[in-house]
Enzyme design. Sequence first.
Site, PDB file in Angstrom:
ATOM      1  N   VAL A  50      -6.022   0.009   5.712  1.00 13.84           N
ATOM      2  CA  VAL A  50      -4.734   0.751   5.905  1.00 13.84           C
ATOM      3  C   VAL A  50      -4.319   1.721   5.387  1.00 13.84           C
ATOM      4  CG1 VAL A  50      -4.012  -1.784   6.427  1.00 13.84           C
ATOM      5  CG2 VAL A  50      -3.645  -0.396   4.248  1.00 13.84           C
ATOM      6  N   CYS A  85       0.744  -0.849  -0.203  1.00 18.57           N
ATOM      7  CA  CYS A  85       0.023   0.371  -0.183  1.00 18.57           C
ATOM      8  C   CYS A  85       0.627   1.129   0.136  1.00 18.57           C
ATOM      9  CB  CYS A  85      -0.475  -0.404   1.415  1.00 18.57           C
ATOM     10  SG  CYS A  85      -1.472   1.561   1.387  1.00 18.57           S
TER      11      CYS A  85
END
Length: 201
Positions: free
Chosen positions: A50, A10
């Site tokens: 996240v 990410c």
Amino acid sequence: MMTLYSGITCPFSQRCRFVLFEKGMDFEIKDVDIFNKPEDLAIMNPYNQVPVLVERDLILHESNIINEYIDERFPHPQLMPGDPVMRGRGRLVLFRMEKELFSLVQVLENPEATNKEQVKAREAIGQGLTMLAPSFAKNKYILGDDFSMIDVALSPLLWRLDYYDIKLGKSAAPILKYAERIFQREAFIEALTPAEKAMRR
């Protein structure tokens, strides 16, 4: 101790890992498989995304908010400018980056985006970075001579240019040189996950 729930690929989690390593403090990173998220993630973050930072009874999400909190909580080295005027300018640059570049990164990260949407996003990111490039011919970092939170925010996109299949022309050379400066920082290297290292060979 701070705990960061972080996606291993990410780009937004990478920003937070970078800041934590830059600060050289004690923290724990919990790797999250974004395709098989733990149930408690949705409790901590109503968007079920996240990164998430937990410190005692404080829970924060959204990478720029997390990073500003870490910077204020552990002020050395300072990553947001000390001067309120420069800090305001820095926040404006961050806002524009989110709106004009990272909204498109989210298209590239979205497995449900159409090929047409992804092609359009790649082109727009390439154009946006090319427009930024001339400022790096005279500046070492985005806000001048000092490394800052704004450089942290941009770095995951620059790391993923090949991975996202974004091609930059010769006129973007200054931004690629700038990217290499960031990539050589010890904290940047330490913050990379094995999956992120594999994005560039």
